[in-house]
Design a protein around this motif. Structure first.
Motif, PDB file in Angstrom:
ATOM      1  N   VAL A  95       0.810  -1.221   0.000  1.00 44.80           N
ATOM      2  CA  VAL A  95       0.000   0.000   0.000  1.00 44.80           C
ATOM      3  C   VAL A  95       0.841   1.269   0.000  1.00 44.80           C
ATOM      4  CG1 VAL A  95      -1.869  -1.228   1.157  1.00 44.80           C
ATOM      5  CG2 VAL A  95      -0.296   0.159   2.523  1.00 44.80           C
ATOM      6  N   LEU A  96       2.109   1.164   0.366  1.00 45.45           N
ATOM      7  CA  LEU A  96       2.986   2.340   0.359  1.00 45.45           C
ATOM      8  C   LEU A  96       3.378   2.730  -1.057  1.00 45.45           C
ATOM      9  CD1 LEU A  96       5.472   1.653   3.292  1.00 45.45           C
ATOM     10  CD2 LEU A  96       4.019   3.682   3.047  1.00 45.45           C
ATOM     11  N   ARG A  97       3.448   4.021  -1.299  1.00 42.00           N
ATOM     12  CA  ARG A  97       4.053   4.498  -2.546  1.00 42.00           C
ATOM     13  C   ARG A  97       5.555   4.244  -2.482  1.00 42.00           C
ATOM     14  NH1 ARG A  97       7.026   8.822  -1.317  1.00 42.00           N
ATOM     15  NH2 ARG A  97       6.404  10.200   0.386  1.00 42.00           N
ATOM     16  N   PRO A  98       6.222   4.076  -3.623  1.00 38.50           N
ATOM     17  CA  PRO A  98       7.692   3.988  -3.600  1.00 38.50           C
ATOM     18  C   PRO A  98       8.279   5.216  -2.904  1.00 38.50           C
ATOM     19  CG  PRO A  98       6.859   3.332  -5.737  1.00 38.50           C
ATOM     20  CD  PRO A  98       5.678   3.878  -4.974  1.00 38.50           C
ATOM     21  N   GLY A  99       9.163   4.994  -1.976  1.00 41.12           N
ATOM     22  CA  GLY A  99       9.717   6.078  -1.172  1.00 41.12           C
ATOM     23  C   GLY A  99       8.934   6.358   0.092  1.00 41.12           C
ATOM     24  N   GLY A 100       7.759   5.720   0.248  1.00 40.81           N
ATOM     25  CA  GLY A 100       6.958   5.898   1.453  1.00 40.81           C
ATOM     26  C   GLY A 100       7.586   5.190   2.649  1.00 40.81           C
ATOM     27  N   GLN A 101       7.152   5.586   3.840  1.00 39.27           N
ATOM     28  CA  GLN A 101       7.775   5.111   5.079  1.00 39.27           C
ATOM     29  C   GLN A 101       6.892   4.148   5.862  1.00 39.27           C
ATOM     30  OE1 GLN A 101      10.013   7.823   7.719  1.00 39.27           O
ATOM     31  NE2 GLN A 101       9.201   9.468   6.430  1.00 39.27           N
ATOM     32  N   LEU A 102       7.534   3.157   6.458  1.00 42.18           N
ATOM     33  CA  LEU A 102       6.951   2.359   7.523  1.00 42.18           C
ATOM     34  C   LEU A 102       7.520   2.883   8.834  1.00 42.18           C
ATOM     35  CD1 LEU A 102       5.454  -0.168   8.680  1.00 42.18           C
ATOM     36  CD2 LEU A 102       7.610  -1.417   8.349  1.00 42.18           C
ATOM     37  N   ARG A 103       6.652   3.344   9.728  1.00 35.98           N
ATOM     38  CA  ARG A 103       7.069   3.752  11.071  1.00 35.98           C
ATOM     39  C   ARG A 103       6.637   2.659  12.049  1.00 35.98           C
ATOM     40  NH1 ARG A 103       7.911   9.364  11.912  1.00 35.98           N
ATOM     41  NH2 ARG A 103       8.720  10.249   9.953  1.00 35.98           N
ATOM     42  N   PHE A 104       7.535   2.254  12.932  1.00 36.36           N
ATOM     43  CA  PHE A 104       7.241   1.138  13.822  1.00 36.36           C
ATOM     44  C   PHE A 104       7.737   1.405  15.237  1.00 36.36           C
ATOM     45  CE2 PHE A 104      11.141   0.376  11.476  1.00 36.36           C
ATOM     46  CZ  PHE A 104      12.061  -0.005  12.435  1.00 36.36           C
ATOM     47  N   PHE A 105       6.929   0.962  16.203  1.00 33.95           N
ATOM     48  CA  PHE A 105       7.246   1.025  17.631  1.00 33.95           C
ATOM     49  C   PHE A 105       6.747  -0.296  18.209  1.00 33.95           C
ATOM     50  CE2 PHE A 105       5.580   2.901  21.886  1.00 33.95           C
ATOM     51  CZ  PHE A 105       6.702   2.480  22.567  1.00 33.95           C
TER      52      PHE A 105
END
Length: 219
Positions: free
Chosen positions: A129-139
């Motif tokens: 679902v992310l665009r290329p260059g998009g970020q996954l943020r995780f905690f």
């Protein structure tokens, strides 16, 4: 067909109280770091009772918050109503997100990759679902970084009663390796204990960001 309408009423009640206590003990600062600098369209996976919503910056235009557990989803809706950005709470699971390919700027996951049925599938969905260059943020809480008694205990409880008592949570998942294996490039990673106690079974945590590469790797 999507698997939705999860119900863990006892765990949900415990989690609502525990998440508030954890935020008072320092979790709020970690949540702020988690979403700092985000902008555009966001999908938050396993949004729970919505305790991240208050911290999204004004540059975020939309948050689609996906949560399968009934009670937590209702609590999340109340938090969405008070959020400083537009938040839509929907029923859904991490392994089958109701979102188009390459359509979001960031995916946010906090305390969710411990309990998904399949980390591999959930992270593949985040990548999709992310665009290329998009970020996954995780905690996330994770397996202890080094071999020793804590790692042994984490694995032992995962093989017995911990997932049953804690809504499918696992104490010993190597989430950072799973993120790498899903094709993400980790751009920042902070390892720490939270709470800061050597006795905390799920004390080892990671907080960071990973990127879906602009150029797809050769297959």
């Amino acid at each position: 067909m999507a698997r939705t309408a999860v119900s863990h009423p006892v765990f949900a009640r415990v989690f609502e109280r525990a998440s508030a206590r954890m935020d008072d003990a320092g979790g709020t600062a970690h949540r702020r770091r988690l979403v700092r600098g985000l902008s555009g369209r966001i999908v938050e996976v396993g949004a729970g009772n919505g305790r991240n919503f208050a911290h999204y910056p004004a540059q975020v235009t939309e948050v689609l918050a996906v949560e399968p557990e009934r009670r937590l989803r209702a609590s999340g809706q109340r938090a969405a109503d008070a959020a400083p950005v537009a938040v839509t709470v929907v029923d859904g699971v991490a392994e089958e997100l109701p979102v188009e390919d390459g359509s979001v700027d960031a995916v946010v996951m906090s305390w969710v990759l411990c309990s998904v049925a399949s980390q591999r599938t959930a992270l593949a969905e985040a990548y999709r679902v992310l665009r290329p260059g998009g970020q996954l943020r995780f905690f996330e809480h994770v397996v202890a970084a080094h071999p020793g008694p804590l790692r042994w205990v984490q694995r032992a409880v995962d093989a017995t009663i911990w997932p049953v008592l804690c809504g499918g949570c696992h104490a010993s998942r190597d989430t950072v390796s799973a993120i790498h294996a899903a094709g993400f490039e980790i751009s920042s990673l902070d390892r720490f204990r939270f709470p800061d106690s050597p006795l905390a079974l799920v004390g080892p945590h990671v907080l960071g960001a990973a990127v879906r590469p602009v150029a797809e790797p050769a297959r």
